[in-house]
Every structure is written in C-alpha cells, then in structure tokens.
Design a protein around this motif. Structure first.
Motif, PDB file in Angstrom:
ATOM      1  N   LEU A 245      -1.028  -4.049   1.411  1.00 19.05           N
ATOM      2  CA  LEU A 245      -2.248  -4.190   0.412  1.00 19.05           C
ATOM      3  C   LEU A 245      -2.457  -2.440   1.427  1.00 19.05           C
ATOM      4  N   GLY A 246      -2.411  -2.226   2.133  1.00 17.22           N
ATOM      5  CA  GLY A 246      -3.145  -0.776   1.970  1.00 17.22           C
ATOM      6  C   GLY A 246      -1.689   0.163   3.317  1.00 17.22           C
ATOM      7  N   GLY A 247      -1.961   1.628   2.524  1.00 21.81           N
ATOM      8  CA  GLY A 247      -1.576   2.340   4.441  1.00 21.81           C
ATOM      9  C   GLY A 247       0.282   2.126   3.954  1.00 21.81           C
ATOM     10  N   ALA A 248       0.502   3.363   5.542  1.00 23.11           N
ATOM     11  CA  ALA A 248       1.604   4.019   5.035  1.00 23.11           C
ATOM     12  C   ALA A 248       3.155   4.079   3.712  1.00 23.11           C
ATOM     13  N   VAL A 249       3.160   2.393   4.083  1.00 19.07           N
ATOM     14  CA  VAL A 249       4.619   2.311   3.424  1.00 19.07           C
ATOM     15  C   VAL A 249       4.425   1.024   2.685  1.00 19.07           C
ATOM     16  N   GLU A 250       5.124   0.837   1.424  1.00 19.43           N
ATOM     17  CA  GLU A 250       4.542  -0.111   0.172  1.00 19.43           C
ATOM     18  C   GLU A 250       4.730  -1.444   0.527  1.00 19.43           C
ATOM     19  N   SER A 251       6.288  -1.597   0.982  1.00 20.20           N
ATOM     20  CA  SER A 251       6.696  -2.825   0.731  1.00 20.20           C
ATOM     21  C   SER A 251       7.016  -2.773   2.212  1.00 20.20           C
ATOM     22  N   LEU A 252       7.667  -4.117   3.561  1.00 23.65           N
ATOM     23  CA  LEU A 252       7.726  -4.101   4.650  1.00 23.65           C
ATOM     24  C   LEU A 252       8.618  -5.630   4.507  1.00 23.65           C
ATOM     25  N   ALA A 253       9.625  -5.756   4.780  1.00 27.23           N
ATOM     26  CA  ALA A 253      10.184  -6.900   5.423  1.00 27.23           C
ATOM     27  C   ALA A 253       9.619  -7.905   6.709  1.00 27.23           C
ATOM     28  N   GLN A 254       9.035  -7.397   7.491  1.00 22.24           N
ATOM     29  CA  GLN A 254       7.692  -7.928   8.222  1.00 22.24           C
ATOM     30  C   GLN A 254       7.969  -6.839   9.039  1.00 22.24           C
ATOM     31  N   VAL A 255       6.578  -7.126   9.949  1.00 24.13           N
ATOM     32  CA  VAL A 255       5.287  -5.497  10.332  1.00 24.13           C
ATOM     33  C   VAL A 255       6.298  -5.987  12.100  1.00 24.13           C
ATOM     34  N   ASP A 256       6.966  -5.580  12.513  1.00 27.82           N
ATOM     35  CA  ASP A 256       7.770  -5.579  13.741  1.00 27.82           C
ATOM     36  C   ASP A 256       7.629  -4.233  14.672  1.00 27.82           C
ATOM     37  N   LEU A 257       7.780  -4.216  15.523  1.00 28.45           N
ATOM     38  CA  LEU A 257       7.578  -2.686  16.609  1.00 28.45           C
ATOM     39  C   LEU A 257       7.988  -1.641  15.900  1.00 28.45           C
ATOM     40  N   ALA A 258       9.456  -1.502  15.232  1.00 27.19           N
ATOM     41  CA  ALA A 258       9.768  -0.138  14.430  1.00 27.19           C
ATOM     42  C   ALA A 258       8.268   0.169  13.410  1.00 27.19           C
ATOM     43  N   VAL A 259       7.612  -0.568  12.807  1.00 28.78           N
ATOM     44  CA  VAL A 259       6.690  -0.329  12.046  1.00 28.78           C
ATOM     45  C   VAL A 259       4.952   0.223  13.073  1.00 28.78           C
ATOM     46  N   LEU A 260       5.071  -1.376  13.801  1.00 29.18           N
ATOM     47  CA  LEU A 260       3.983  -0.363  14.348  1.00 29.18           C
ATOM     48  C   LEU A 260       4.383   0.985  14.894  1.00 29.18           C
ATOM     49  N   ARG A 261       5.756   1.928  15.435  1.00 33.56           N
ATOM     50  CA  ARG A 261       5.614   3.216  16.520  1.00 33.56           C
ATOM     51  C   ARG A 261       5.345   4.060  14.913  1.00 33.56           C
ATOM     52  N   GLN A 262       5.528   3.340  14.344  1.00 37.62           N
ATOM     53  CA  GLN A 262       5.249   4.747  12.562  1.00 37.62           C
ATOM     54  C   GLN A 262       4.242   4.986  12.177  1.00 37.62           C
ATOM     55  N   VAL A 263       3.361   3.069  12.491  1.00 36.66           N
ATOM     56  CA  VAL A 263       1.775   4.075  12.450  1.00 36.66           C
ATOM     57  C   VAL A 263       1.337   4.225  13.992  1.00 36.66           C
ATOM     58  N   HIS A 264       1.769   4.427  14.466  1.00 36.55           N
ATOM     59  CA  HIS A 264       0.552   5.246  15.212  1.00 36.55           C
ATOM     60  C   HIS A 264       1.422   6.543  15.093  1.00 36.55           C
ATOM     61  N   ARG A 265       2.438   6.973  14.777  1.00 38.58           N
ATOM     62  CA  ARG A 265       3.287   8.455  14.734  1.00 38.58           C
ATOM     63  C   ARG A 265       2.011   8.748  13.493  1.00 38.58           C
ATOM     64  N   VAL A 266       1.872   7.696  12.613  1.00 33.96           N
ATOM     65  CA  VAL A 266       1.778   8.977  11.121  1.00 33.96           C
ATOM     66  C   VAL A 266       0.115   8.774  11.261  1.00 33.96           C
ATOM     67  N   ALA A 267      -0.336   8.268  12.383  1.00 36.84           N
ATOM     68  CA  ALA A 267      -1.912   8.149  12.708  1.00 36.84           C
ATOM     69  C   ALA A 267      -2.355   9.015  13.815  1.00 36.84           C
ATOM     70  N   TRP A 268      -1.384   9.478  14.155  1.00 34.98           N
ATOM     71  CA  TRP A 268      -1.688  10.428  15.608  1.00 34.98           C
ATOM     72  C   TRP A 268      -0.833  11.844  15.125  1.00 34.98           C
ATOM     73  N   GLN A 269      -0.087  11.850  13.690  1.00 34.55           N
ATOM     74  CA  GLN A 269       0.274  13.185  13.682  1.00 34.55           C
ATOM     75  C   GLN A 269       0.059  13.924  13.236  1.00 34.55           C
ATOM     76  N   ASP A 270      -1.531  14.526  12.950  1.00 29.90           N
ATOM     77  CA  ASP A 270      -2.188  15.205  12.609  1.00 29.90           C
ATOM     78  C   ASP A 270      -3.151  16.115  13.168  1.00 29.90           C
ATOM     79  N   GLY A 271      -2.910  15.253  14.349  1.00 32.57           N
ATOM     80  CA  GLY A 271      -4.453  15.740  15.376  1.00 32.57           C
ATOM     81  C   GLY A 271      -3.381  14.926  17.191  1.00 32.57           C
TER      82      GLY A 271
END
Ligand code: XBP
Ligand code: MG
Length: 259
Positions: A233-259
């Motif tokens: 419904l919102g966020g960094a990716v358009e679609s995904l198979a399921q929310v797993d650790l790889a997805v969480l790590r990506q969310v974490h990376r994107v959240a902090w990459q600018d600062g």
C-alpha cells in the motif's frame, strides 16, 4: 550505516488482530459484570482506538460519549477495577484459543531467530495479555524468544508518545539506527518515529487501513505467506512475494541511506 540488529514488535493489530474480537469483547464483559449498561459496538470501538491503553480508553469514553455519567468519588478506582476484570476476561478468551497470530508472523519470527536478530515487544497493552497471546499461539515459554517484553504502565505516557520505544532501546543498549519496528497504526508510527527509529514496516488491518503512515518504509496489508502475497500500500517496493528478513533489511537500508 549501522547494521540491523533488532526487531521491535507491536502486539495488538500487528502480531494478531486482537481488538474487535478480543479486547472489545473483554471490555464489554467487564462492564456487564459490573452492572453497567455500557456496550462498545465494533464501530464505536474503532473511534475509541484513537486512545491507546485500556484504562485511558475507558476514561476517554466517559468524557467523550457519556456526558450523562455521574462519576463516583473514586473514579480512578472504578476504572482500575473494570480494567482488572477486562484483563481477566481477555486472557480467558485467549486461553479458549480465541485469537490466532496474523499470517506470516510465526514465519518471520522464526527467520529472525534463526538469523540471530534480537527481538523485543513494545506495546501499550498489559503484560499478562502479551504472555497469554504468545503462550496460546506459539506455545508455553515462547515469550523467551523476546529478549525484552515492554508493556503497559512501565512508562508514564503510552503511544503515540515515544516512551515505550525509548525504554526498549535504553534497556537493550541499542540506538535507533540498529532497530526496525513493526506496527499497525498511526499512533504506533508516531511513537516509533518520535523515538528516532526510521526503519518501520506497517501491516494494516480493518481498523487502521487508511490512517496516516507517513514516514513508514513499507506499508502492506499483511506479512504474507508462501503463495499468499500481501498487497503493498506504500513504500519502497511496488510488489513483493512476502515480507521476510531480506525485505526488512532493504527497508532498513533505504531508511538510513540518506543520513
Ligand atoms: C494497543 C492498545 C491496547 C489494547 C488494550 O495499542 O491500545 O490498549 O487495546 O490493552 P498498540 P489494555 O497496539 O498501539 O500498543 O487494556 O491491556 O491496556
Ligand atoms: Mg497496534
């Protein structure tokens, strides 16, 4: 950028859909038992959810919806007693096997444990309620997978205040950059962001769909299971198979990459 070290889980609405068929039913049972004619239907309860914490919610109901109610001298005592009864009804309801975990929660917890991530609970609900939910869904002793269960009145201000997340990070010796939080509501999102945690996944439910989740890295309608993908419904990716650790790590990376 710091490594992701810990997952911080909200409980109500995130681990399980406990509100409509759990907490609400237990509040009504406590009111009935006390001889009160208060009855919270699902729609009214949705409005009352704007206030977190059961005692705070009862007080809000009286202030806002029951101008006719003449408070007794010891209103705090009345509310505390009703809330104790409500906790008794709620935990009994869970012990009858009333409420399952949301799809994907067990899978994600197992993956996180396997990967050596540190896990904690950060919730406004009463500690007994968390134990009962974990015990009745994951088995007795399962609360041991959480290094810390932070719940209820241990902090003076409940969500949307950041206090419970700040308390968890202090206790675990973590900074906001090392954490990712999972929430289901606007109040939860406010608490997370005000605690300085930028990596945040929101799993909406029927009560919280449509709320403002600005600042969340990913908003989905569930975590999903193999063959049963969640809607993004919102966020960094358009679609995904399921929310797993790889997805969480990506969310974490994107959240902090600018600062
Ligand atoms: C959850 C709540 C809780 C429960 C009731 O909020 O608001 O108050 O509804 O719990 P969150 P108690 O998911 O944001 O933590 O009656 O035990 O307080
Ligand atoms: Mg919640």
């Amino acid at each position: 950028m710091a490594e992701l070290e810990a997952l911080l889980f909200d409980v109500d609405g995130t681990l399980a859909n406990t509100e409509r068929d759990g907490h609400r039913v237990a509040f009504n049972a406590a009111f009935r038992e006390a001889g009160l004619d208060w009855d919270w239907d699902p729609a009214l309860y949705g409005r009352l959810l704007s206030v977190t914490g059961g005692k705070e919610r009862i007080r809000y109901y009286l202030d806002r919806f029951r101008p006719d109610f003449i408070p007794p001298a010891d209103l705090d005592g009345l509310i505390a007693g009703l809330h104790r009864a409500k906790t008794r009804h709620y935990t009994a309801l869970l012990r009858q096997g009333g409420i399952p975990l949301r799809p994907g929660v067990k899978r994600l917890l197992e993956e996180a444990v396997g990967a050596g991530l540190r896990l904690a609970v950060a919730t406004t609900t009463t500690p007994d309620n968390v134990s009962a939910l974990l015990e009745t869904t994951l088995g007795s002793g399962s609360d041991g997978i959480f290094e810390l269960v932070a719940a209820g009145d241990i902090v003076p201000s409940k969500k949307p205040a950041p206090d419970i997340y700040v308390w968890v990070m202090e206790r675990m010796g973590l900074g906001p950059q090392q954490c990712l939080a999972l929430e289901d509501s606007h109040n939860g999102v406010c608490a997370v962001l005000d605690a300085g945690i930028r990596s945040l996944v929101v799993t909406v439910n029927d009560y919280t769909r449509g709320q403002d989740f600005t600042g969340a890295g990913l908003v989905v309608d569930g975590l999903g299971e193999p063959g049963e993908s969640p809607r993004v419904l919102g966020g960094a990716v358009e679609s995904l198979a399921q929310v797993d650790l790889a997805v969480l790590r990506q969310v974490h990376r994107v959240a902090w990459q600018d600062g």
